[in-house]
Design a protein around this motif. Structure first.
Motif, PDB file in Angstrom:
ATOM      1  N   TYR A   1     -10.301 -41.649  16.383  1.00 29.51           N
ATOM      2  CA  TYR A   1     -11.491 -40.986  15.371  1.00 29.51           C
ATOM      3  C   TYR A   1     -12.412 -42.288  15.191  1.00 29.51           C
ATOM      4  CZ  TYR A   1     -13.213 -39.955  10.702  1.00 29.51           C
ATOM      5  OH  TYR A   1     -14.143 -39.451   9.707  1.00 29.51           O
ATOM      6  N   ASP A   2     -13.481 -42.120  15.303  1.00 35.50           N
ATOM      7  CA  ASP A   2     -14.682 -43.211  15.075  1.00 35.50           C
ATOM      8  C   ASP A   2     -15.269 -42.698  13.786  1.00 35.50           C
ATOM      9  OD1 ASP A   2     -16.980 -44.577  14.786  1.00 35.50           O
ATOM     10  OD2 ASP A   2     -17.439 -44.196  17.139  1.00 35.50           O
ATOM     11  N   LYS A   3     -14.823 -43.427  12.790  1.00 36.98           N
ATOM     12  CA  LYS A   3     -15.426 -43.035  11.438  1.00 36.98           C
ATOM     13  C   LYS A   3     -16.781 -43.314  11.129  1.00 36.98           C
ATOM     14  CE  LYS A   3     -14.344 -43.548   6.505  1.00 36.98           C
ATOM     15  NZ  LYS A   3     -13.409 -44.562   5.413  1.00 36.98           N
ATOM     16  N   ALA A   4     -17.265 -44.301  11.785  1.00 38.79           N
ATOM     17  CA  ALA A   4     -18.645 -44.809  11.651  1.00 38.79           C
ATOM     18  C   ALA A   4     -19.631 -43.897  12.076  1.00 38.79           C
ATOM     19  CB  ALA A   4     -18.946 -46.074  12.016  1.00 38.79           C
ATOM     20  N   ALA A   5     -19.272 -43.321  13.484  1.00 40.57           N
ATOM     21  CA  ALA A   5     -20.010 -42.408  13.995  1.00 40.57           C
ATOM     22  C   ALA A   5     -19.916 -40.979  13.986  1.00 40.57           C
ATOM     23  CB  ALA A   5     -19.908 -42.781  15.497  1.00 40.57           C
ATOM     24  N   GLN A   6     -18.687 -40.655  13.250  1.00 40.48           N
ATOM     25  CA  GLN A   6     -18.027 -39.544  12.874  1.00 40.48           C
ATOM     26  C   GLN A   6     -18.141 -38.473  14.307  1.00 40.48           C
ATOM     27  OE1 GLN A   6     -17.212 -37.401  10.078  1.00 40.48           O
ATOM     28  NE2 GLN A   6     -16.689 -39.869   9.763  1.00 40.48           N
ATOM     29  N   GLN A   7     -17.303 -39.308  14.990  1.00 41.68           N
ATOM     30  CA  GLN A   7     -16.984 -38.571  16.409  1.00 41.68           C
ATOM     31  C   GLN A   7     -15.666 -38.860  16.808  1.00 41.68           C
ATOM     32  OE1 GLN A   7     -20.119 -39.880  18.888  1.00 41.68           O
ATOM     33  NE2 GLN A   7     -19.059 -42.097  19.020  1.00 41.68           N
ATOM     34  N   LEU A   8     -14.974 -37.938  17.679  1.00 41.99           N
ATOM     35  CA  LEU A   8     -13.574 -38.342  18.229  1.00 41.99           C
ATOM     36  C   LEU A   8     -13.766 -38.763  19.742  1.00 41.99           C
ATOM     37  CD1 LEU A   8     -11.679 -35.043  16.989  1.00 41.99           C
ATOM     38  CD2 LEU A   8     -11.815 -37.428  15.996  1.00 41.99           C
ATOM     39  N   ILE A   9     -13.203 -39.883  20.067  1.00 40.82           N
ATOM     40  CA  ILE A   9     -13.352 -40.794  21.414  1.00 40.82           C
ATOM     41  C   ILE A   9     -11.981 -40.537  22.082  1.00 40.82           C
ATOM     42  CG2 ILE A   9     -13.586 -42.900  22.248  1.00 40.82           C
ATOM     43  CD1 ILE A   9     -15.371 -43.669  19.831  1.00 40.82           C
ATOM     44  N   CYS A  10     -12.440 -39.942  23.298  1.00 36.55           N
ATOM     45  CA  CYS A  10     -11.504 -40.261  24.490  1.00 36.55           C
ATOM     46  C   CYS A  10     -11.615 -41.217  25.272  1.00 36.55           C
ATOM     47  CB  CYS A  10     -11.645 -38.703  25.304  1.00 36.55           C
ATOM     48  SG  CYS A  10     -10.259 -39.002  26.774  1.00 36.55           S
ATOM     49  N   LYS A  11     -10.838 -42.199  25.316  1.00 37.43           N
ATOM     50  CA  LYS A  11     -11.142 -43.501  25.946  1.00 37.43           C
ATOM     51  C   LYS A  11     -11.057 -43.435  27.766  1.00 37.43           C
ATOM     52  CE  LYS A  11     -10.730 -47.213  22.621  1.00 37.43           C
ATOM     53  NZ  LYS A  11      -9.851 -48.392  22.135  1.00 37.43           N
ATOM     54  N   ALA A  12     -10.145 -42.367  27.818  1.00 42.19           N
ATOM     55  CA  ALA A  12      -9.790 -42.194  29.327  1.00 42.19           C
ATOM     56  C   ALA A  12     -11.135 -41.574  29.998  1.00 42.19           C
ATOM     57  CB  ALA A  12      -8.514 -41.089  29.560  1.00 42.19           C
ATOM     58  N   ASP A  13     -11.605 -40.597  29.275  1.00 39.37           N
ATOM     59  CA  ASP A  13     -12.901 -40.049  29.963  1.00 39.37           C
ATOM     60  C   ASP A  13     -14.162 -40.559  29.632  1.00 39.37           C
ATOM     61  OD1 ASP A  13     -11.102 -37.968  31.162  1.00 39.37           O
ATOM     62  OD2 ASP A  13     -10.990 -37.058  29.318  1.00 39.37           O
ATOM     63  N   LYS A  14     -14.108 -41.611  28.594  1.00 40.46           N
ATOM     64  CA  LYS A  14     -15.097 -42.294  28.141  1.00 40.46           C
ATOM     65  C   LYS A  14     -16.134 -41.326  27.566  1.00 40.46           C
ATOM     66  CE  LYS A  14     -15.254 -46.486  30.270  1.00 40.46           C
ATOM     67  NZ  LYS A  14     -13.634 -46.687  30.769  1.00 40.46           N
ATOM     68  N   LEU A  15     -15.545 -40.028  26.779  1.00 37.88           N
ATOM     69  CA  LEU A  15     -16.382 -39.199  26.086  1.00 37.88           C
ATOM     70  C   LEU A  15     -16.226 -39.232  24.499  1.00 37.88           C
ATOM     71  CD1 LEU A  15     -15.601 -36.089  28.330  1.00 37.88           C
ATOM     72  CD2 LEU A  15     -17.931 -37.302  28.266  1.00 37.88           C
ATOM     73  N   ALA A  16     -17.308 -38.773  23.933  1.00 39.66           N
ATOM     74  CA  ALA A  16     -17.257 -38.847  22.533  1.00 39.66           C
ATOM     75  C   ALA A  16     -17.610 -37.376  22.012  1.00 39.66           C
ATOM     76  CB  ALA A  16     -18.308 -39.643  21.853  1.00 39.66           C
ATOM     77  N   TYR A  17     -16.648 -36.648  21.081  1.00 36.32           N
ATOM     78  CA  TYR A  17     -16.779 -35.358  20.587  1.00 36.32           C
ATOM     79  C   TYR A  17     -17.388 -35.683  19.223  1.00 36.32           C
ATOM     80  CZ  TYR A  17     -14.103 -34.327  24.943  1.00 36.32           C
ATOM     81  OH  TYR A  17     -13.794 -34.234  26.082  1.00 36.32           O
ATOM     82  N   PRO A  18     -18.472 -34.706  18.865  1.00 32.82           N
ATOM     83  CA  PRO A  18     -19.013 -34.728  17.687  1.00 32.82           C
ATOM     84  C   PRO A  18     -18.135 -33.971  16.453  1.00 32.82           C
ATOM     85  CG  PRO A  18     -20.202 -33.305  18.863  1.00 32.82           C
ATOM     86  CD  PRO A  18     -19.168 -33.792  19.901  1.00 32.82           C
ATOM     87  N   ILE A  19     -18.119 -34.723  15.363  1.00 34.54           N
ATOM     88  CA  ILE A  19     -17.657 -33.952  14.231  1.00 34.54           C
ATOM     89  C   ILE A  19     -18.551 -33.042  13.315  1.00 34.54           C
ATOM     90  CG2 ILE A  19     -15.986 -34.009  12.504  1.00 34.54           C
ATOM     91  CD1 ILE A  19     -14.871 -36.589  13.669  1.00 34.54           C
ATOM     92  N   THR A  20     -18.525 -31.886  13.209  1.00 33.93           N
ATOM     93  CA  THR A  20     -19.648 -31.226  12.184  1.00 33.93           C
ATOM     94  C   THR A  20     -18.952 -30.700  11.290  1.00 33.93           C
ATOM     95  OG1 THR A  20     -20.760 -30.448  14.457  1.00 33.93           O
ATOM     96  CG2 THR A  20     -21.306 -29.433  12.548  1.00 33.93           C
ATOM     97  N   ASP A  21     -19.147 -31.075   9.922  1.00 30.32           N
ATOM     98  CA  ASP A  21     -18.599 -30.646   8.634  1.00 30.32           C
ATOM     99  C   ASP A  21     -17.160 -30.563   8.786  1.00 30.32           C
ATOM    100  OD1 ASP A  21     -21.081 -30.026   7.582  1.00 30.32           O
ATOM    101  OD2 ASP A  21     -21.173 -27.913   8.445  1.00 30.32           O
ATOM    102  N   GLY A  22     -16.740 -31.623   9.142  1.00 28.86           N
ATOM    103  CA  GLY A  22     -15.403 -32.112   9.285  1.00 28.86           C
ATOM    104  C   GLY A  22     -14.519 -31.456  10.325  1.00 28.86           C
ATOM    105  N   ILE A  23     -15.119 -30.480  11.136  1.00 23.82           N
ATOM    106  CA  ILE A  23     -14.554 -29.847  12.407  1.00 23.82           C
ATOM    107  C   ILE A  23     -15.003 -30.489  13.544  1.00 23.82           C
ATOM    108  CG2 ILE A  23     -14.243 -27.721  13.224  1.00 23.82           C
ATOM    109  CD1 ILE A  23     -13.476 -27.895  10.496  1.00 23.82           C
TER     110      ILE A  23
END
Ligand SMILES: [Zn+2]
Length: 59
Positions: free
Chosen positions: A22-44
Motif C-alpha cells: 500500500y502506497d498511502k501517499a499516492a493512494q495506490q497498490l504496488i506490485c514490486k515484482a511487476d513494477k506496476l501500480a494499481y490505483p485506489i478509487t474511493d477506497g477500492i
C-alpha cells in the motif's frame, strides 16, 4: 473514503498473484515484482492489468 489496510490480506496482483504494498501517499497498490501500480478509487483498489501504471524506478 480511506483504503482499508485489511484488504491487503485479501487482494493480490492480477498479473503474478503476489502480495501488494500500500502506497498511502499516492493512494495506490504496488506490485514490486511487476513494477506496476494499481490505483485506489474511493477506497477500492482497481486491480486490472490494463489500468495499472508502470512504477517509477525512483519510488
Ligand atoms: Zn505482480
Amino acid at each position: 473514503m480511506a483504503f482499508d489496510k485489511k484488504l491487503l490480506d485479501i487482494v493480490a496482483c492480477p498479473v503474478c498473484k503476489g502480495k501488494l504494498e500500500y502506497d498511502k501517499a499516492a493512494q495506490q497498490l504496488i506490485c514490486k515484482a511487476d513494477k506496476l501500480a494499481y490505483p485506489i478509487t474511493d477506497g477500492i483498489p482497481v486491480l486490472l492489468e490494463n489500468r495499472a501504471l508502470p512504477l517509477n524506478e525512483a519510488v
